[in-house]
Motif scaffolding. Structure first.
Motif, mmCIF file in Angstrom:
data_model
loop_
_atom_site.group_PDB
_atom_site.id
_atom_site.type_symbol
_atom_site.label_atom_id
_atom_site.label_comp_id
_atom_site.label_asym_id
_atom_site.label_seq_id
_atom_site.Cartn_x
_atom_site.Cartn_y
_atom_site.Cartn_z
ATOM 1 N N LEU A 76 3.862 -4.576 -0.548
ATOM 2 C CA LEU A 76 4.439 -5.235 0.843
ATOM 3 C C LEU A 76 5.123 -4.193 1.569
ATOM 4 C CD1 LEU A 76 4.964 -7.831 2.521
ATOM 5 C CD2 LEU A 76 7.349 -7.937 1.217
ATOM 6 N N ASN A 77 5.923 -3.286 1.023
ATOM 7 C CA ASN A 77 6.375 -2.082 1.469
ATOM 8 C C ASN A 77 5.408 -1.165 2.052
ATOM 9 O OD1 ASN A 77 8.873 -2.780 0.894
ATOM 10 N ND2 ASN A 77 8.835 -1.591 -0.880
ATOM 11 N N LEU A 78 4.051 -0.905 1.397
ATOM 12 C CA LEU A 78 3.038 -0.094 2.019
ATOM 13 C C LEU A 78 2.526 -1.000 3.269
ATOM 14 C CD1 LEU A 78 0.850 2.125 1.918
ATOM 15 C CD2 LEU A 78 -0.305 0.719 0.226
ATOM 16 N N LYS A 79 2.171 -2.035 3.297
ATOM 17 C CA LYS A 79 1.700 -2.847 4.637
ATOM 18 C C LYS A 79 2.728 -2.756 5.834
ATOM 19 C CE LYS A 79 -0.850 -6.301 1.850
ATOM 20 N NZ LYS A 79 -0.693 -7.807 1.464
ATOM 21 N N LYS A 80 3.931 -2.896 5.319
ATOM 22 C CA LYS A 80 5.200 -2.825 6.355
ATOM 23 C C LYS A 80 5.128 -1.386 7.069
ATOM 24 C CE LYS A 80 8.290 -6.507 4.971
ATOM 25 N NZ LYS A 80 9.731 -6.590 4.361
ATOM 26 N N LEU A 129 -2.967 -1.073 8.139
ATOM 27 C CA LEU A 129 -3.813 -1.407 6.603
ATOM 28 C C LEU A 129 -3.886 -2.786 6.391
ATOM 29 C CD1 LEU A 129 -1.736 1.135 4.282
ATOM 30 C CD2 LEU A 129 -4.253 1.278 4.894
ATOM 31 N N ASN A 130 -3.126 -3.564 6.650
ATOM 32 C CA ASN A 130 -3.103 -4.953 6.811
ATOM 33 C C ASN A 130 -4.149 -5.570 7.128
ATOM 34 O OD1 ASN A 130 -2.022 -7.253 5.271
ATOM 35 N ND2 ASN A 130 -1.082 -8.057 7.063
ATOM 36 N N LEU A 161 -10.991 7.909 5.141
ATOM 37 C CA LEU A 161 -10.107 7.656 6.316
ATOM 38 C C LEU A 161 -8.757 8.214 6.081
ATOM 39 C CD1 LEU A 161 -10.019 5.892 8.951
ATOM 40 C CD2 LEU A 161 -8.997 4.111 7.551
ATOM 41 N N CYS A 162 -7.821 8.527 7.074
ATOM 42 C CA CYS A 162 -6.637 8.812 7.037
ATOM 43 C C CYS A 162 -5.903 8.226 8.209
ATOM 44 C CB CYS A 162 -6.337 10.230 7.103
ATOM 45 S SG CYS A 162 -4.394 11.061 7.259
ATOM 46 N N LEU A 163 -4.863 7.389 7.581
ATOM 47 C CA LEU A 163 -3.730 6.509 8.569
ATOM 48 C C LEU A 163 -2.424 7.150 8.848
ATOM 49 C CD1 LEU A 163 -5.155 3.180 7.485
ATOM 50 C CD2 LEU A 163 -5.975 4.243 9.713
ATOM 51 N N ARG A 164 -1.766 7.085 9.731
ATOM 52 C CA ARG A 164 -0.472 7.438 10.096
ATOM 53 C C ARG A 164 0.278 6.625 10.771
ATOM 54 N NH1 ARG A 164 2.153 10.575 13.668
ATOM 55 N NH2 ARG A 164 3.906 11.795 12.821
ATOM 56 N N HIS A 165 1.494 6.277 10.643
ATOM 57 C CA HIS A 165 2.153 5.398 11.413
ATOM 58 C C HIS A 165 3.664 5.945 11.158
ATOM 59 C CE1 HIS A 165 3.862 1.956 13.650
ATOM 60 N NE2 HIS A 165 4.673 1.990 12.767
ATOM 61 N N GLN A 166 4.153 6.516 12.194
ATOM 62 C CA GLN A 166 5.661 7.191 12.493
ATOM 63 C C GLN A 166 5.578 8.368 11.004
ATOM 64 O OE1 GLN A 166 8.140 4.020 12.392
ATOM 65 N NE2 GLN A 166 7.924 3.542 14.157
ATOM 66 N N GLY A 167 6.383 8.109 10.109
ATOM 67 C CA GLY A 167 6.422 9.233 9.182
ATOM 68 C C GLY A 167 5.363 8.923 7.799
ATOM 69 N N SER A 168 4.849 7.733 7.972
ATOM 70 C CA SER A 168 4.110 7.188 6.827
ATOM 71 C C SER A 168 2.699 7.699 6.845
ATOM 72 C CB SER A 168 4.231 5.835 6.416
ATOM 73 O OG SER A 168 5.712 5.410 6.332
#
Length: 385
Positions: A14-18, A23-24, A90-97
């Motif tokens: 859940l934390n990963l999806k947030k 990703l979700n 694939l590489c995904l980035r959102h803010q600091g994640s």
């Protein structure tokens, strides 16, 4: 306990999806399948593939240094997909994640097969491992964390995969052997210039140290002069039990040979049917364990060549490595045979040829300058019998 773990995995997913909402939209995230100091790995399937294709999502902790993330990503992009090295889709980035999306490979645990690998299986395993390490070194990279849990093995399909480049580093120091054996991205002129600069710095520091003499060298004490000197720093990244002597002795100039040592430790585990072989909690204990095998004199010679001095309370003669492996396999067979109501598989009586132990000795050469390279190891008679 199982329920608590399930809740923990569910919370992690859940934390990963947030952390990365995209990703979700793309994946069904099922569970956590691995965890390290700097990352967690999750099993996922793509929603558009009806859960047929599996992926490993490596979620890097937000506190990871950007340079570390960039270096690992470059390694996967440049080297991945060939010679048993994991690729990246694939590489995904959102803010600091940041998340790396990689193919998932079902694999066996090292402890499940290390005791009963046949001679031919051991050859295939070492060929695949050394092929992967050779490719890493061809890109002028040191993996720095070669170990069984980072070399995945699907025993049923004989598939292999070298993973986790989170500790990988660019190699900055070469000797004559490595210049011939490793393809570098730097030109010859640049390397020679780098060597001259280091040599000048070393000679300058040596002259300064020679002018001021301490009175504690080689003695079980530290003088006031040495206490005022800056702390010596050297790369120490890696897993205890797999660190090479030059890492344990904090040699500042480390080469791809440290990966070869780790390959040797893995082969030592296989030939002796022992896992884990070195159980060192710290560097001093690790050196002591190595000394019990190679003897105090050889370890002292290794240290002297690196500009260090080791003092032992007694002289240890060292052990014949082939005799040691045979003795450990016999002991392990006896222990497993004598266990009452044991569900463990009985350790088979496997006889490795002498060439296997000859290769092992070359992989575990204390001197990093004369330690065999991955290219040379792949041409060894044991792997070509």
């Amino acid at each position: 306990m199982a329920a608590l773990r399930f809740l923990s995995d569910a919370d992690s997913c859940l934390n990963l999806k947030k952390s990365i909402p995209l990703l979700n939209e793309l994946f069904h995230i099922h569970c956590k399948i691995g965890e390290g100091t700097f990352s967690s790995v999750f099993l996922a399937t793509m929603k558009s593939s009806n859960r047929h294709k599996k992926f490993a999502l490596k979620y890097l902790i937000p506190t990871c240094h950007p340079e570390r993330i960039e270096r690992e990503l470059q390694c996967l992009q440049q080297m991945g997909g060939k010679d048993h090295i994991v690729s990246i889709d694939l590489c995904l980035r959102h803010q600091g994640s940041v998340v790396f999306v990689m193919p998932y490979m079902k694999h066996d645990k090292f402890s499940e097969y290390v005791r009963d690998m046949t001679v031919e299986e051991t050859k295939d395993y070492m060929r695949a491992l050394l092929s992967a390490v050779r490719r890493v070194h061809q890109f002028n990279i040191i993996h720095r964390d070669v170990k069984p849990s980072n070399f995945l093995y699907n025993r049923a399909n004989r598939k292999y995969l070298l993973v986790d480049f989170g500790l990988a580093q660019q190699c900055t120091e070469y000797n004559a052997k490595n210049l011939e054996a490793i393809k570098t991205n730097a030109g010859t002129t640049e390397i020679q210039s780098m060597k001259r600069k280091r040599s000048d710095e070393f000679n300058s520091n040596a002259k300064k140290d020679a002018d001021i003499k301490c009175n504690c060298f080689g003695k079980p004490k530290v003088c006031a002069l040495c206490l005022t000197r800056p702390q010596q720093t050297a790369p120490r990244a890696g897993t205890p039990g797999f660190r090479a002597p030059e890492v344990l002795l904090k040699h500042p100039s480390q080469t791809p040979a440290i990966d070869i040592w780790a390959c040797g430790v893995m082969m030592l585990c296989i030939l002796s049917g022992t896992q884990v072989f070195f159980r060192s909690p710290d560097d001093c204990t690790a050196l002591a364990e190595i000394t019990t095998i190679f003897g105090s004199r050889k370890v002292q010679q290794c240290a002297e060549k690196l500009g260090k001095k080791i003092i032992f309370s007694e002289n240890l003669p060292g052990i014949d490595i082939m005799s040691l492996c045979l003795k450990l396999r016999k002991r392990n067979r006896s222990m497993m045979h004598n266990r009452e109501n044991s569900t463990c598989k009985v350790l088979p009586d496997i006889e490795y040829p002498k060439e296997a132990y000859q290769l092992l000795i070359k992989l575990l050469n204390l001197d990093y300058e004369t330690r065999i390279t991955a290219e040379q190891a792949l041409s060894h008679p044991f792997l070509n019998l």
